[in-house]
Design an enzyme around this catalytic site. Structure first.
Site, PDB file in Angstrom:
ATOM      1  N   SER A 248       0.828  -1.204   0.000  1.00  0.00           N
ATOM      2  CA  SER A 248       0.000   0.000   0.000  1.00  0.00           C
ATOM      3  C   SER A 248       0.868   1.263   0.000  1.00  0.00           C
ATOM      4  O   SER A 248       1.642   1.466  -0.932  1.00  0.00           O
ATOM      5  CB  SER A 248      -0.970  -0.053   1.195  1.00  0.00           C
ATOM      6  OG  SER A 248      -2.011   0.872   1.031  1.00  0.00           O
TER       7      SER A 248
ATOM      8  N   ASP B 158     -10.099  -5.542  -3.597  1.00  0.00           N
ATOM      9  CA  ASP B 158      -9.543  -4.503  -2.721  1.00  0.00           C
ATOM     10  C   ASP B 158     -10.402  -3.241  -2.839  1.00  0.00           C
ATOM     11  O   ASP B 158     -10.517  -2.667  -3.917  1.00  0.00           O
ATOM     12  CB  ASP B 158      -8.106  -4.212  -3.192  1.00  0.00           C
ATOM     13  CG  ASP B 158      -7.344  -3.272  -2.289  1.00  0.00           C
ATOM     14  OD1 ASP B 158      -7.970  -2.407  -1.659  1.00  0.00           O
ATOM     15  OD2 ASP B 158      -6.106  -3.391  -2.249  1.00  0.00           O
TER      16      ASP B 158
ATOM     17  N   HIS C 172      -7.356  -5.968   0.702  1.00  0.00           N
ATOM     18  CA  HIS C 172      -6.158  -5.183   1.010  1.00  0.00           C
ATOM     19  C   HIS C 172      -5.431  -5.697   2.259  1.00  0.00           C
ATOM     20  O   HIS C 172      -4.500  -5.072   2.743  1.00  0.00           O
ATOM     21  CB  HIS C 172      -6.602  -3.725   1.233  1.00  0.00           C
ATOM     22  CG  HIS C 172      -5.520  -2.707   1.019  1.00  0.00           C
ATOM     23  ND1 HIS C 172      -4.985  -2.418  -0.220  1.00  0.00           N
ATOM     24  CD2 HIS C 172      -4.868  -1.885   1.887  1.00  0.00           C
ATOM     25  CE1 HIS C 172      -4.070  -1.461  -0.098  1.00  0.00           C
ATOM     26  NE2 HIS C 172      -3.968  -1.128   1.172  1.00  0.00           N
TER      27      HIS C 172
END
Length: 260
Positions: free
Chosen positions: A127, A204, A238
């Site tokens: 991320s 995600d 995620h």
């Protein structure tokens, strides 16, 4: 830390091979809200790192306790959200220098105190940390043997997280932002060999929210003929479950270059 003007924590894993000689170093950069603990406790990287003889280093994601007004007001800016940039704006510029910390100060500290081979270093992350890994590799051709990322923020100039962070740390001049945007950096990448691996969960929420924008990065890589393997993983979001599922692939990817 000299760069960050505060006490910093990092996690380090030494494989059995480190007892008898120097091993390559693999740096992990974590995402928003994380500390140095998230990766080492949740990702299940140990077995693969042990097998391939890699030292794994996981720094924190920002300076801590700097008593800057507003540093703890939001989860996506300030504490836990350093974005791996060197801030140029008050009041952040004195402490928020995560880019220099990760690329210069921390490796020097690691090289001086642990059995690592300073010539063999790679980087990966998740991320915000995936963004960090990509920019560190792209801004320093030849410094890292390989790079990979899980659900990276690929084009921060164009997403809400990036606009907030860059505006706060780097000011309103968007030309300054380009220096920390992987999609822009790859367009001027000089072509030292870099093999990029990206895994992205198809389910995600941040992908569908337009925070990650991998398509923009892939298009830029394709145009520049920079090799990138992008894998869209059905049924994954995620989370660290996603990371733990594919972490062995990523460590194998890095081992191929670090142990070559």
């Amino acid at each position: 830390s000299v760069e960050l003007n505060c006490k910093m924590k990092f996690a380090i894993y030494l494989p059995p091979k480190a007892e008898t000689g120097k091993c390559p170093a693999l740096y992990w950069l974590s995402g928003l809200t994380c500390t140095e603990q998230n990766f080492i406790s949740k990702s299940g990287y140990h077995q693969a790192a042990s097998e391939h003889g890699l030292v794994v280093i996981a720094p924190d994601t920002s300076p801590r306790g700097c008593n800057i007004e507003g540093e703890d007001e939001s989860w996506d800016f300030g504490t836990g959200a350093g974005f791996y940039v060197d801030a140029t704006e008050d009041p952040w510029k004195t402490n928020y220098r995560m880019y220099s910390y990760v690329t210069e100060e921390l490796p020097k500290l690691i090289n001086a105190n642990f059995p690592v081979d300073s010539q063999r270093m790679s980087i990966f992350g998740h991320s915000m940390g995936g963004h960090g890994a990509l920019i560190c590799a792209l801004k320093n051709p030849g410094k890292y043997k390989s790079v990979s990322a899980f659900a990276p923020i690929c084009n921060p100039m164009l997403c809400p997280w990036g606009k907030k962070a860059f505006g706060g740390y780097l000011g309103t001049d968007q030309n300054k932002w380009k220096a920390y945007d992987a999609t822009h950096l790859v367009k001027s990448y000089p072509g030292s060999q870099l093999d990029i691996l990206i895994d992205q969960g198809k389910d995600d929420q941040f992908l569908s929210d337009g925070q990650l924008l991998p398509d923009n990065f892939i298009a830029a890589c394709t145009e520049k003929k920079v090799p990138v393997v992008f894998r869209l993983q059905e049924g994954y979001d995620h989370s660290y479950y996603f990371i733990a599922t594919f972490i062995t692939d990523h460590i194998r990817h890095h081992a191929k270059y670090l142990n070559a």
